[in-house]
Write a protein that holds these residues in place. Structure first.
Motif, short mmCIF file in Angstrom:
data_model
loop_
_atom_site.label_atom_id
_atom_site.label_comp_id
_atom_site.label_asym_id
_atom_site.label_seq_id
_atom_site.Cartn_x
_atom_site.Cartn_y
_atom_site.Cartn_z
N ASN A 76 0.89 -1.18 -0.04
CA ASN A 76 0.17 0.06 -0.07
C ASN A 76 0.67 1.12 0.02
OD1 ASN A 76 -2.53 1.28 0.05
ND2 ASN A 76 -2.73 1.50 2.08
N TYR A 77 2.11 1.21 0.23
CA TYR A 77 3.18 2.37 -0.02
C TYR A 77 3.74 2.22 -1.47
CZ TYR A 77 2.76 4.19 4.55
OH TYR A 77 2.33 4.83 5.78
N ASN A 79 6.39 3.41 -2.80
CA ASN A 79 7.94 3.05 -2.72
C ASN A 79 7.99 1.39 -2.44
OD1 ASN A 79 7.32 3.16 0.10
ND2 ASN A 79 8.97 4.56 0.31
N HIS A 80 7.32 1.10 -1.45
CA HIS A 80 7.20 -0.36 -1.26
C HIS A 80 7.10 -1.06 -2.34
CE1 HIS A 80 7.48 -4.12 0.87
NE2 HIS A 80 6.09 -4.41 1.28
N GLU A 124 4.11 0.04 10.39
CA GLU A 124 3.16 0.50 10.12
C GLU A 124 2.16 1.56 10.62
OE1 GLU A 124 0.79 -2.44 7.80
OE2 GLU A 124 2.45 -3.82 7.61
N THR A 206 9.47 6.97 5.22
CA THR A 206 8.55 7.61 4.12
C THR A 206 7.38 8.59 4.75
OG1 THR A 206 7.17 6.92 2.33
CG2 THR A 206 6.61 5.73 4.34
N THR A 208 3.56 9.22 5.63
CA THR A 208 2.60 8.47 5.56
C THR A 208 1.72 8.70 4.25
OG1 THR A 208 1.48 9.83 7.27
CG2 THR A 208 2.55 7.90 8.10
N ASP A 210 2.35 8.84 1.36
CA ASP A 210 2.81 8.01 0.44
C ASP A 210 1.75 6.83 0.15
OD1 ASP A 210 4.59 7.43 -2.07
OD2 ASP A 210 5.26 5.85 -0.63
N LEU A 211 0.74 6.63 1.01
CA LEU A 211 -0.09 5.63 1.00
C LEU A 211 -0.93 5.42 -0.54
CD1 LEU A 211 -1.89 5.34 4.38
CD2 LEU A 211 -0.48 3.70 3.63
N THR A 238 3.06 -1.27 4.76
CA THR A 238 4.54 -0.88 5.30
C THR A 238 5.15 -0.17 3.94
OG1 THR A 238 6.33 -1.83 6.58
CG2 THR A 238 5.89 -3.02 4.57
N PRO A 239 6.14 0.55 4.26
CA PRO A 239 6.82 1.43 3.24
C PRO A 239 8.11 0.69 2.75
CG PRO A 239 7.39 2.49 5.36
CD PRO A 239 6.42 1.35 5.49
#
Length: 275
Positions: A76-77, A79-80, A124, A206, A208, A210-211, A238-239
């Motif tokens: 859900n991020y 970048n992850h 998270e 990150t 938050t 960025d979700l 989690t990022p």
């Protein structure tokens, strides 16, 4: 306002946190989850005039010790998702964690010898529901949020990837630190840094916001599948920076501490102990 579940020799109690080490008891409620069952929980907490008590970090219990539902969101991020080599999703990826997985925000995490080979960190943001939400629209979803807290979605990667279902690597007994307290929605500004540290070394960072799917969008999506009740928890993902995605891979070792901080919500820290 910050609300905590605090341990004592006689059990646990809900409390309004005043400083980093003092709180006022909210008489009649064993934990924050119990308090949230009251429609006027915020008024009760604000007006509480119980005993002022001192507490240590290790006195803190999981802020909601036994929610009816813990709904986790994977990938859900942005970048992850990119570090895992995937495309941005069009719908949330959901899995569940059981209440038995929760532990205090400063408790040791005891890991059995059969599950300690690929331990990973996942810091998270957790969303705590304040009243029953059924088929809620995103535009109205904020009023269903009681507050926010920090979650350590401690992950056994070898168990997670045994099948296509992630749950088995995400719900080991007493593996998820949760707290340190609930910061109410009106006291939290969304978008600050989420950072995860392993033995003091920053591994994840990150904002938050960025979700891919924010709290309101998640409440809309989930509540159209099944209702969310007061005290239920959504763990938002989690990022980037997890150990499994590194080259070479890096995992948590015996005696190593995972610390997670979110601006405006505080921090939690769980030491890993191999059984």
């Amino acid at each position: 306002m910050r609300l905590a579940t605090i341990r004592s020799t006689e059990g646990t109690f809900a409390a309004r946190v005043e400083t980093e080490t003092t709180a006022v008891t909210i008489d009649g409620y064993a934990n924050v989850g119990d308090l949230l069952q009251q429609e006027n929980w915020a008024e009760i907490a604000e007006q509480a005039s119980g005993e002022t008590v001192e507490f240590a970090k290790t006195d803190l219990e999981a802020v909601v010790p036994a929610p009816k539902k813990i709904v986790c969101v994977g990938l859900n991020y942005a970048n992850h998702i990119k570090e895992m080599g995937r495309n941005l999703p069009t719908h949330p990826t959901l899995f569940v964690k059981y209440p038995e997985a929760l532990t205090g925000p400063y408790d040791d995490v005891l890991v059995p010898d059969y599950a300690n080979g690929e331990l990973d960190w996942e810091g998270e943001l957790a969303v705590i529901i304040g009243k029953r939400a059924r088929r809620v629209k995103a535009a109205d979803a904020a009023e269903y949020i009681a507050g926010y807290a920090v979650m350590n979605d401690y992950t056994m990667r070898d168990y997670q990837y045994r099948t296509l279902q992630w749950h088995q690597g995400k719900s080991f007994e007493k593996s998820a630190g949760f707290g340190p307290w609930m910061t109410t929605r009106d006291s939290y500004e969304f978008g600050g840094e989420l950072a995860t540290y392993l033995e003091g070394e920053k591994m994840q960072t990150t904002p938050t916001d960025d979700l891919v799917f924010g709290p309101e969008a998640l409440i809309e999506y989930i509540s159209h599948i099944y209702p969310l009740d007061a005290g239920d928890v959504i763990v938002t993902g989690t990022p980037g920076g997890v150990g499994h995605a590194r080259d070479p891979k890096r995992y948590i070792g015996d005696g190593e501490t995972v610390t997670i901080e979110i601006d405006g919500l505080g921090s939690i820290a769980n030491k890993t102990v191999f059984e």
